[in-house]
Design a protein around this motif. Structure first.
Motif, short mmCIF file in Angstrom:
data_model
loop_
_atom_site.label_atom_id
_atom_site.label_comp_id
_atom_site.label_asym_id
_atom_site.label_seq_id
_atom_site.Cartn_x
_atom_site.Cartn_y
_atom_site.Cartn_z
N VAL A 1 0.84 -1.20 0.00
CA VAL A 1 0.00 0.00 0.00
C VAL A 1 0.88 1.24 0.00
O VAL A 1 1.86 1.32 0.74
CB VAL A 1 -0.93 0.02 1.23
N ASN A 2 0.51 2.21 -0.82
CA ASN A 2 1.09 3.55 -0.77
C ASN A 2 0.08 4.45 -0.06
O ASN A 2 -0.97 4.79 -0.61
CB ASN A 2 1.38 4.08 -2.18
N ILE A 3 0.38 4.80 1.18
CA ILE A 3 -0.58 5.50 2.03
C ILE A 3 -0.99 6.85 1.46
O ILE A 3 -2.18 7.21 1.45
CB ILE A 3 -0.01 5.65 3.45
N ALA A 4 0.00 7.62 0.97
CA ALA A 4 -0.32 8.94 0.42
C ALA A 4 -1.21 8.83 -0.81
O ALA A 4 -2.18 9.59 -0.96
CB ALA A 4 0.96 9.69 0.10
N SER A 5 -0.91 7.89 -1.69
CA SER A 5 -1.72 7.71 -2.90
C SER A 5 -3.13 7.27 -2.54
O SER A 5 -4.12 7.74 -3.13
CB SER A 5 -1.06 6.68 -3.82
N LEU A 6 -3.26 6.38 -1.56
CA LEU A 6 -4.58 5.95 -1.10
C LEU A 6 -5.34 7.13 -0.52
O LEU A 6 -6.55 7.29 -0.77
CB LEU A 6 -4.43 4.85 -0.05
N GLY A 7 -4.65 7.99 0.22
CA GLY A 7 -5.29 9.17 0.78
C GLY A 7 -5.78 10.13 -0.28
O GLY A 7 -6.87 10.71 -0.16
N HIS A 8 -4.99 10.29 -1.36
CA HIS A 8 -5.41 11.18 -2.44
C HIS A 8 -6.67 10.65 -3.13
O HIS A 8 -7.56 11.42 -3.51
CB HIS A 8 -4.27 11.35 -3.45
N VAL A 9 -6.74 9.34 -3.30
CA VAL A 9 -7.93 8.74 -3.93
C VAL A 9 -9.17 9.02 -3.08
O VAL A 9 -10.22 9.42 -3.59
CB VAL A 9 -7.72 7.22 -4.12
N LEU A 10 -9.06 8.80 -1.78
CA LEU A 10 -10.22 8.95 -0.91
C LEU A 10 -10.57 10.41 -0.65
O LEU A 10 -11.74 10.72 -0.42
CB LEU A 10 -9.95 8.23 0.42
N SER A 11 -9.58 11.30 -0.67
CA SER A 11 -9.86 12.71 -0.38
C SER A 11 -10.79 13.33 -1.41
O SER A 11 -11.50 14.30 -1.12
CB SER A 11 -8.55 13.50 -0.31
N LYS A 12 -10.81 12.78 -2.62
CA LYS A 12 -11.71 13.29 -3.66
C LYS A 12 -13.17 12.93 -3.38
O LYS A 12 -14.08 13.44 -4.04
CB LYS A 12 -11.30 12.73 -5.02
N LEU A 13 -13.37 12.04 -2.43
CA LEU A 13 -14.72 11.54 -2.15
C LEU A 13 -15.27 12.01 -0.81
O LEU A 13 -16.30 11.52 -0.36
CB LEU A 13 -14.71 10.00 -2.18
N LEU A 14 -14.58 12.95 -0.19
CA LEU A 14 -14.95 13.35 1.17
C LEU A 14 -16.36 13.91 1.27
O LEU A 14 -17.04 13.70 2.28
CB LEU A 14 -13.95 14.39 1.69
N MET A 15 -16.83 14.61 0.25
CA MET A 15 -18.15 15.24 0.32
C MET A 15 -19.27 14.32 -0.13
O MET A 15 -20.43 14.73 -0.16
CB MET A 15 -18.16 16.52 -0.53
N LYS A 16 -18.95 13.08 -0.47
CA LYS A 16 -19.97 12.15 -0.94
C LYS A 16 -20.34 11.18 0.17
O LYS A 16 -19.47 10.60 0.81
CB LYS A 16 -19.46 11.37 -2.16
N PRO A 17 -21.62 10.96 0.38
CA PRO A 17 -22.04 9.99 1.41
C PRO A 17 -22.12 8.57 0.85
O PRO A 17 -22.23 8.37 -0.36
CB PRO A 17 -23.43 10.49 1.80
N ARG A 18 -22.02 7.59 1.73
CA ARG A 18 -22.22 6.17 1.41
C ARG A 18 -21.35 5.70 0.26
O ARG A 18 -21.83 5.29 -0.80
CB ARG A 18 -23.71 5.89 1.14
N ILE A 19 -20.05 5.76 0.48
CA ILE A 19 -19.07 5.38 -0.54
C ILE A 19 -18.56 3.97 -0.28
O ILE A 19 -18.20 3.62 0.85
CB ILE A 19 -17.89 6.37 -0.57
N TYR A 20 -18.50 3.18 -1.33
CA TYR A 20 -17.97 1.81 -1.30
C TYR A 20 -17.02 1.70 -2.48
O TYR A 20 -17.45 1.63 -3.63
CB TYR A 20 -19.13 0.82 -1.40
N ILE A 21 -15.72 1.72 -2.21
CA ILE A 21 -14.72 1.82 -3.27
C ILE A 21 -13.75 0.65 -3.21
O ILE A 21 -13.36 0.20 -2.14
CB ILE A 21 -13.96 3.17 -3.20
N GLY A 22 -13.38 0.17 -4.37
CA GLY A 22 -12.42 -0.92 -4.51
C GLY A 22 -12.33 -1.30 -5.97
O GLY A 22 -12.78 -0.56 -6.85
N CYS A 23 -11.75 -2.45 -6.26
CA CYS A 23 -11.74 -2.97 -7.61
C CYS A 23 -12.93 -3.92 -7.74
O CYS A 23 -12.90 -5.04 -7.22
CB CYS A 23 -10.42 -3.69 -7.89
N MET A 24 -13.96 -3.44 -8.40
CA MET A 24 -15.21 -4.18 -8.48
C MET A 24 -15.10 -5.37 -9.44
O MET A 24 -14.47 -5.27 -10.49
CB MET A 24 -16.35 -3.26 -8.91
#
Length: 402
Positions: free
Chosen positions: A243-266
């Motif tokens: 895991v690259n923690i900073a890269s993971l944080g950047h991915v999730l930070s774009k979704l902060l204002m969205k409710p009920r998020i389920y993210i991964g490789c579907m």
């Protein structure tokens, strides 16, 4: 003169007595009427009349005003709330729900007599004014995976003061997640306690470890994590994934204002109904005829959910069904809910050369593993190599702005 002397020839009452009796009856009637019915004073009558007149005018005026408003065109402008306001309100509601779930989880733990670790007790003590975190990364591990944990500690997971700094400055919690053995206080439990005393990087669950119990462990992890930390996102990752923690944080930070998020490789793999094969599904009949596929869900190596979904799991954990495969179970818990499924391939890059090429192109992967092994093949020996070729710099998590 006697009574008989006053009677006429026909035996009737005399005229004088008749007149006196009539006058007496009339006086008695007046007296009785004054007692039973008191005539209102003139002033009172005037006040009553004025009140009735005022009421009639008021009703008349109301009708006139209603008619005048009906004749006038409507000039009111309905102002809809801004999207940002709605999102902030939704986040506030989710925060309150999370606080409720945390309190319920703590209460249930105490009522069930489950022992609380020092970390949980400390967090519960701060529940009224606890700190806000960005994300909680729970690394799923087993008793026999000591070497895997060390390979992660030596690569992408900060240690000691750096891990503490990551929590305080960036709001990022990283913990190895493990339950206990079927024999409480056994040798494997004591080994984990000694390891935790040395590194202080474990999150202990009230859960009996076992490969066939991964769905239950996942459920307990989210319920426990949301009661311990107030975070925006909760991540589950296997202990053989880089895991690259900073890269993971950047991915999730774009979704902060969205409710009920389920993210991964579907994915949507086949439902395996043949006994003895890997990933056999005992409840295959629930998914229709033979050859059908699962509903869309995130692969189990790494996925993340927002706080409101973790809260939902915590509140409803006793009625959520567990399938044999934990990633299928998680996906099933969100069916029927208004959840946004996000398929992001940055969370499932391959090991070198795949992740290396993407890093050189400026697209640093958030997570890397081998699909053939459902993790990094021989991760104990190869984790360092993957980190050297695909990992972000040591200071990247501290320099990142989320």
């Amino acid at each position: 003169m006697n009574w008989r002397g006053r009677r006429g020839e026909d035996g009737g009452v005399s005229t004088r007595w008749t007149l006196l009796l009539c006058i007496g009856c009339f006086c008695v009637g007046l007296l009785f009427t004054n007692i039973m019915w008191e005539m209102p004073e003139p002033d009172e009558l005037i006040r009553r009349n004025e009140t009735m007149i005022d009421e009639i005018k008021l009703l008349s005026g109301s009708c006139d005003s209603i008619k005048s408003r009906e004749k006038q065109p409507r000039k009111e402008i309905i102002q809809l709330p801004r999207t940002q306001d709605v999102q902030e309100l939704d986040k506030t509601i989710s925060h309150l729900e999370m606080e409720l779930a945390a309190a319920k989880a703590a209460q249930e733990s105490l009522l069930n007599g489950a022992p609380l670790s020092e970390d949980i007790s400390f967090k519960l003590a701060e529940s009224r004014g606890r700190s806000k975190y960005f994300m909680v990364i729970g690394i799923n591990t087993a008793f026999s995976s000591r070497k895997r944990r060390d390979s992660i500690r030596n690569t992408w997971m900060p240690q000691g003061e750096k891990r503490k700094k990551l929590e305080e400055e960036k709001g990022i919690i990283v913990r190895f997640v493990i339950g206990h053995s079927s024999i409480s206080g056994g040798i494997v439990d004591r080994a984990i306690e000694a390891e935790d005393k040395k590194h202080g990087d474990f999150m202990r669950l009230d859960h009996v470890e076992g490969y066939l119990e991964l769905s239950g462990k996942t459920k307990t992890y989210f319920a426990t994590a949301v009661s311990m930390w107030d975070a925006d996102f909760y991540i589950k990752v296997d202990d053989d994934v880089h895991v690259n923690i900073a890269s993971l944080g950047h991915v999730l930070s774009k979704l902060l204002m969205k409710p009920r998020i389920y993210i991964g490789c579907m994915k949507s793999g086949p439902v395996l109904s043949k006994k003895g094969v890997r990933y056999y599904e005992p409840e295959h009949w629930k998914f229709g005829d033979s050859g059908n596929k699962y509903f869309r869900h995130a692969t189990g190596q790494l996925y993340a959910i927002s706080k409101d979904l973790a809260t939902y799991i915590s509140i409803n954990q006793h009625v959520l069904h567990k399938y044999i495969n934990e990633d299928v179970s998680l996906g099933s818990w969100f069916i029927g809910l208004d959840v946004e499924h996000i398929d992001d391939k940055r969370l499932c890059c391959g090991t070198p050369p795949d992740c290396e090429w993407k890093t050189q192109a400026g697209n640093i992967c958030a997570a890397s593993f081998d699909w053939t092994c459902s993790g990094i093949c021989n991760s104990v020996d190869r984790m360092k190599e993957v980190h050297q070729r695909c990992g972000e710099s040591e200071n990247a998590p501290f320099e990142a702005v989320f």
